[in-house]
Scaffold this motif. Sequence first.
Motif, mmCIF file in Angstrom:
data_model
loop_
_atom_site.group_PDB
_atom_site.id
_atom_site.type_symbol
_atom_site.label_atom_id
_atom_site.label_comp_id
_atom_site.label_asym_id
_atom_site.label_seq_id
_atom_site.Cartn_x
_atom_site.Cartn_y
_atom_site.Cartn_z
ATOM 1 N N ILE A 1 -7.611 60.558 11.579
ATOM 2 C CA ILE A 1 -7.248 59.279 12.202
ATOM 3 C C ILE A 1 -5.742 59.213 12.461
ATOM 4 O O ILE A 1 -5.294 58.813 13.540
ATOM 5 N N GLN A 2 -4.964 59.654 11.488
ATOM 6 C CA GLN A 2 -3.512 59.571 11.652
ATOM 7 C C GLN A 2 -2.998 60.559 12.707
ATOM 8 O O GLN A 2 -1.977 60.302 13.353
ATOM 9 N N SER A 3 -3.716 61.667 12.870
ATOM 10 C CA SER A 3 -3.337 62.586 13.954
ATOM 11 C C SER A 3 -3.563 61.931 15.315
ATOM 12 O O SER A 3 -2.751 62.104 16.247
ATOM 13 N N LEU A 4 -4.652 61.173 15.439
ATOM 14 C CA LEU A 4 -4.886 60.449 16.697
ATOM 15 C C LEU A 4 -3.838 59.360 16.899
ATOM 16 O O LEU A 4 -3.388 59.117 18.025
ATOM 17 N N ILE A 5 -3.432 58.703 15.819
ATOM 18 C CA ILE A 5 -2.381 57.681 15.935
ATOM 19 C C ILE A 5 -1.057 58.329 16.342
ATOM 20 O O ILE A 5 -0.291 57.753 17.119
ATOM 21 N N GLU A 6 -0.809 59.539 15.851
ATOM 22 C CA GLU A 6 0.423 60.217 16.275
ATOM 23 C C GLU A 6 0.368 60.571 17.757
ATOM 24 O O GLU A 6 1.408 60.574 18.439
ATOM 25 N N ILE A 7 -0.828 60.876 18.262
ATOM 26 C CA ILE A 7 -0.969 61.065 19.712
ATOM 27 C C ILE A 7 -0.536 59.778 20.430
ATOM 28 O O ILE A 7 0.170 59.809 21.448
ATOM 29 N N GLY A 8 -0.980 58.634 19.896
ATOM 30 C CA GLY A 8 -0.557 57.352 20.476
ATOM 31 C C GLY A 8 0.938 57.146 20.387
ATOM 32 O O GLY A 8 1.557 56.603 21.314
ATOM 33 N N LEU A 9 1.535 57.585 19.289
ATOM 34 C CA LEU A 9 2.993 57.477 19.139
ATOM 35 C C LEU A 9 3.713 58.310 20.195
ATOM 36 O O LEU A 9 4.705 57.862 20.792
ATOM 37 N N ILE A 10 3.201 59.510 20.452
ATOM 38 C CA ILE A 10 3.822 60.362 21.475
ATOM 39 C C ILE A 10 3.689 59.719 22.857
ATOM 40 O O ILE A 10 4.636 59.722 23.654
ATOM 41 N N LEU A 11 2.514 59.158 23.142
ATOM 42 C CA LEU A 11 2.324 58.476 24.428
ATOM 43 C C LEU A 11 3.298 57.298 24.559
ATOM 44 O O LEU A 11 3.882 57.072 25.624
ATOM 45 N N PHE A 12 3.503 56.582 23.471
ATOM 46 C CA PHE A 12 4.448 55.455 23.460
ATOM 47 C C PHE A 12 5.871 55.949 23.748
ATOM 48 O O PHE A 12 6.582 55.375 24.587
ATOM 49 N N VAL A 13 6.268 57.023 23.085
ATOM 50 C CA VAL A 13 7.624 57.552 23.280
ATOM 51 C C VAL A 13 7.812 58.084 24.693
ATOM 52 O O VAL A 13 8.848 57.849 25.337
ATOM 53 N N VAL A 14 6.794 58.802 25.206
ATOM 54 C CA VAL A 14 6.888 59.335 26.572
ATOM 55 C C VAL A 14 7.054 58.196 27.575
ATOM 56 O O VAL A 14 7.884 58.262 28.499
ATOM 57 N N THR A 15 6.280 57.129 27.390
ATOM 58 C CA THR A 15 6.376 55.988 28.310
ATOM 59 C C THR A 15 7.754 55.341 28.248
ATOM 60 O O THR A 15 8.362 55.031 29.292
ATOM 61 N N ILE A 16 8.281 55.163 27.033
ATOM 62 C CA ILE A 16 9.613 54.571 26.891
ATOM 63 C C ILE A 16 10.680 55.452 27.538
ATOM 64 O O ILE A 16 11.572 54.972 28.252
ATOM 65 N N LEU A 17 10.586 56.773 27.298
ATOM 66 C CA LEU A 17 11.584 57.685 27.859
ATOM 67 C C LEU A 17 11.547 57.686 29.380
ATOM 68 O O LEU A 17 12.601 57.661 30.035
ATOM 69 N N ILE A 18 10.351 57.709 29.956
ATOM 70 C CA ILE A 18 10.246 57.733 31.419
ATOM 71 C C ILE A 18 10.816 56.450 32.017
ATOM 72 O O ILE A 18 11.517 56.471 33.032
ATOM 73 N N HIS A 19 10.565 55.326 31.373
ATOM 74 C CA HIS A 19 11.106 54.080 31.894
ATOM 75 C C HIS A 19 12.616 53.994 31.707
ATOM 76 O O HIS A 19 13.319 53.420 32.552
ATOM 77 N N ALA A 20 13.115 54.563 30.631
ATOM 78 C CA ALA A 20 14.571 54.597 30.456
ATOM 79 C C ALA A 20 15.217 55.454 31.546
ATOM 80 O O ALA A 20 16.239 55.062 32.137
ATOM 81 N N LEU A 21 14.613 56.608 31.826
ATOM 82 C CA LEU A 21 15.120 57.446 32.907
ATOM 83 C C LEU A 21 15.031 56.736 34.248
ATOM 84 O O LEU A 21 15.925 56.863 35.098
ATOM 85 N N ALA A 22 13.944 55.973 34.426
ATOM 86 C CA ALA A 22 13.788 55.228 35.681
ATOM 87 C C ALA A 22 14.887 54.199 35.849
ATOM 88 O O ALA A 22 15.471 54.047 36.930
#
Length: 320
Positions: A284-305
């Motif tokens: 379960i926590q590995s799946l939550i870490e996948i969600g954490l990575i998706l969250f970070v990727v989204t934040i980074l892309i918007h910061a770059l934008a």
Amino acid sequence: MNSADPSREFFHFFRKSQLLNFLFKNGVLLGALSILGVTLLIAVQLVIHSHLPIEKFGFSFLWKTVWDPVGEQFGALTFLYGTLITSFLALLLAVPIGLGMAIFLSELCPWWLSNPISFMVELLAAIPSVIYGIVGIFILVPWMRNSGEAFLKSTFGFLPFFKGTPYGVGMLTAGIILAIMILPFIISVSREVLLAVPSTQREAILSLGATRWEMIWVAVLPFARSGIMGSVFLALARALGETMAVTMVIGNRPDIKLSLFEPAYTMAAVIANEFTEATSDFYIQSLIEIGLILFVVTILIHALARLLIYSVTAKFEGRS
């Protein structure tokens, strides 16, 4: 003492106005800070509830390709790859079409046709993603398997992106579904931004003898570029986080292949598919870490934008 004294009423009104200003200023400040607070709360909760794989794998979780729930060996690279490829493929397909339609609706289309089409575009944005997934399964996947991918393979098969067996389900089909889903965002926002450009600029350059195309290219698009870029990154955010429609057509196989015909997996899809089936805290926590990575990727892309939009705007306005 006379209660109707003008100076007293003015003083009372002044104090009341100061109080309203104070309440308004701090109220909107609290509203703005609440967004930051919610974002930080989400990040902290994701980190807390994924501490087991973070402690065991560290940063290697990002580049490991194995996904073995039985052996409790997990890595996110295959899901990260599928998410980024399908999202950028969707942008590649949707941005030219969306911008073209926005320019047509705002600059070239007669009003009696523009309003109904714009209304239909906004309706497309309101359709639930599962509907797009059903349409993808029963219409797009068979067509891609029998016609679309077969044509691409016979025409561009010398390229590694169009080699392999045309399954129908895969990254290309998922990218097309995502492109259809994000088109309304690009069209609607870009159209509104283009309409906001002052008409005096159009009239000025037309009075100098410019053609309609030169008017759009020189006097309209430069003033709307920051808003158009914002619409593109808004659409990218939708593509990165889309779950149901992509899950139904991408094939859900955690592989990294160059061919766009191959099935793949995305971060949102693996969370949706496996979260209820996870049988251990580590899983379960590995799946939550996948969600954490998706969250970070989204934040980074918007910061770059935001940085990109700021740099383009600054260059245009002569601030750099």
